[in-house]
Design a protein around this motif. Structure first.
Motif, PDB file in Angstrom:
ATOM      1  N   THR A   1     -10.230  -3.929   5.628  1.00  0.00           N
ATOM      2  CA  THR A   1     -11.560  -3.381   5.370  1.00  0.00           C
ATOM      3  C   THR A   1     -12.557  -3.876   6.414  1.00  0.00           C
ATOM      4  OG1 THR A   1     -11.149  -3.106   3.017  1.00  0.00           O
ATOM      5  CG2 THR A   1     -13.450  -3.369   3.677  1.00  0.00           C
TER       6      THR A   1
ATOM      7  N   ALA B   1       0.836  -1.204   0.000  1.00  0.00           N
ATOM      8  CA  ALA B   1       0.000   0.000   0.000  1.00  0.00           C
ATOM      9  C   ALA B   1       0.870   1.254   0.000  1.00  0.00           C
ATOM     10  CB  ALA B   1      -0.915  -0.004   1.222  1.00  0.00           C
ATOM     11  N   GLU B   2       2.009   1.170   0.696  1.00  0.00           N
ATOM     12  CA  GLU B   2       2.875   2.351   0.764  1.00  0.00           C
ATOM     13  C   GLU B   2       3.510   2.670  -0.585  1.00  0.00           C
ATOM     14  OE1 GLU B   2       5.177   1.495   4.305  1.00  0.00           O
ATOM     15  OE2 GLU B   2       3.257   1.815   5.334  1.00  0.00           O
TER      16      GLU B   2
ATOM     17  N   ILE C   1      -4.047  -3.032   6.129  1.00  0.00           N
ATOM     18  CA  ILE C   1      -4.015  -2.668   4.709  1.00  0.00           C
ATOM     19  C   ILE C   1      -2.593  -2.312   4.305  1.00  0.00           C
ATOM     20  CG2 ILE C   1      -4.751  -0.942   3.001  1.00  0.00           C
ATOM     21  CD1 ILE C   1      -7.428  -0.784   4.564  1.00  0.00           C
ATOM     22  N   SER C   2      -1.852  -1.598   5.162  1.00  0.00           N
ATOM     23  CA  SER C   2      -0.525  -1.158   4.715  1.00  0.00           C
ATOM     24  C   SER C   2       0.587  -2.162   4.952  1.00  0.00           C
ATOM     25  CB  SER C   2      -0.158   0.212   5.290  1.00  0.00           C
ATOM     26  OG  SER C   2      -0.565   0.356   6.590  1.00  0.00           O
TER      27      SER C   2
ATOM     28  N   ARG D   1      -6.248  -0.087   9.313  1.00  0.00           N
ATOM     29  CA  ARG D   1      -5.308   0.676   8.498  1.00  0.00           C
ATOM     30  C   ARG D   1      -3.935   0.002   8.472  1.00  0.00           C
ATOM     31  NH1 ARG D   1      -2.013   3.574   7.273  1.00  0.00           N
ATOM     32  NH2 ARG D   1      -2.137   5.223   5.733  1.00  0.00           N
TER      33      ARG D   1
ATOM     34  N   ARG E   1     -11.746  -1.858   9.646  1.00  0.00           N
ATOM     35  CA  ARG E   1     -12.015  -0.424   9.473  1.00  0.00           C
ATOM     36  C   ARG E   1     -13.508  -0.154   9.396  1.00  0.00           C
ATOM     37  NH1 ARG E   1      -8.694   3.652   8.285  1.00  0.00           N
ATOM     38  NH2 ARG E   1     -10.413   4.739   7.302  1.00  0.00           N
TER      39      ARG E   1
END
Lengths: 138, 199
Positions: free
Chosen positions: B85, A55-56, B72-73, B69, B88
């Protein structure tokens, strides 16, 4: 569309599970666009050199190609698609007017970059990339 | 009532459980996936634990949105955006109150599961995490133990299914006979609710 970004080119981000695939497709698309200075950025692999999606890297690539005219994101499969969708749902992770384009990765990337090089707007870049699905090889 | 501490315990209990089960998750992911489910989730939930320690979110909703979050990252596979998801959207649905009821949690978790189905396009019976999550949410009204039993049953019930989503779907009939790793990890997440409630 006439706004402050009137002369700006649409940016293109290429997201693949593989860093090499993303970088090579970016190089191929740029080459076929005749060396035009289209903002294209690869976002491949996990960032730790492994196969996967980061994602980054995606967010950084999108920020780096954003000239104010929108950003078209093309992906290969699975987590690449889902990560971009999840980032778009976040609202503030990607530049405004970033859009996930429903297109085949290689052909779509070439169509997107060639179209973006003409100064076309985001909708036209997206349409050109999507159109690549209809090119039959046999 | 459930406060931010409960939700932190839920996330740390999940992280501990993923640590314990990482090898099993990866082993399940070997015949039908790309053998990274355990290590991916382990990386993700370790990041969740670190972020919760650092930022100390003060409401149930804030705990889950921060956790989502992070997933996801940091996960790097499809389970990142999917679990991210889930948490969140559940967190957002909980709102910003300092405490929520178990019925609020059930409602919010259903919104989270709906968002996962919309994101990945999976429906019940597709041999995915949804096959554990939907029965768990349905049973949550009867308590955490009932939700856990339903999730575990749902995960086991993926074994005879043919995968219709994700990489396993390319295997067609050959995906039959393997328990789905995503449904298995989803059952760990639900089981951790009970551990969070015990303390």
């Amino acid at each position: 569309m006439s706004d402050a970004a009137d002369n700006a080119l649409v940016g293109v981000v290429l997201v693949s599970h593989s860093a090499q695939v993303a970088a090579s497709v970016a190089e191929l698309a740029r080459g076929l666009a005749g060396g035009a200075d289209v903002p294209v950025a690869p976002a491949g692999g996990t960032g730790a050199g492994e196969l996967g999606t980061s994602a980054e890297l995606i967010a950084a690539a999108a920020a780096s190609v954003d000239r104010g005219a929108g950003v078209a994101v093309l992906t290969d499969l699975g987590s690449a698609v889902l990560t971009v969708k999840a980032l778009l749902a976040e609202g503030d992770e990607l530049p405004p007017r970033t859009s996930l384009v429903d297109a085949p990765f290689v052909e779509g990337a070439v169509a997107a970059v060639v179209t973006a090089a003409t100064g076309a707007d985001l909708a036209a870049v997206e349409a050109a990339a999507e159109e690549a699905y209809r090119y039959r090889k046999v | 009532m459930l406060d931010a501490q409960f939700f932190r315990r839920w996330m740390t209990a999940t992280a501990a459980s993923v640590d314990r089960e990482a090898e099993r998750l990866t082993a399940l992911d070997s015949p039908i996936g790309d053998a990274d489910h355990g290590s991916n989730l382990q990386r993700g939930f370790r990041a969740v634990r670190a972020a919760l320690d650092k930022e100390e979110p003060g409401t149930p909703g804030a705990v889950l949105t921060l956790a989502g979050r992070q997933l996801i990252s940091t996960v790097g596979g499809a389970s990142g955006p999917l679990y991210g998801t889930l948490l969140r959207r559940t967190g957002k649905a909980l709102g910003d109150g300092a405490e929520v009821g178990e019925d609020d949690l059930a409602r919010a978790l259903r919104a989270g599961v709906d968002a996962v189905m919309a994101l990945g396009g999976a429906a019940p019976g597709d041999k995915t995490m949804i096959d554990a999550l939907v029965p768990a949410v349905d049973a949550l009204g009867d308590g955490f133990a009932a939700a856990r039993a339903a999730a575990e049953e749902g995960a086991v019930a993926t074994t005879p299914l043919r995968a219709r989503k994700g990489r396993a779907s390319y295997l067609g009939e050959r995906s039959v006979g393997h328990q789905d790793p995503g449904a298995t990890s989803a059952a760990l997440l639900i089981a951790a609710l009970g551990e969070a409630g015990d303390e």
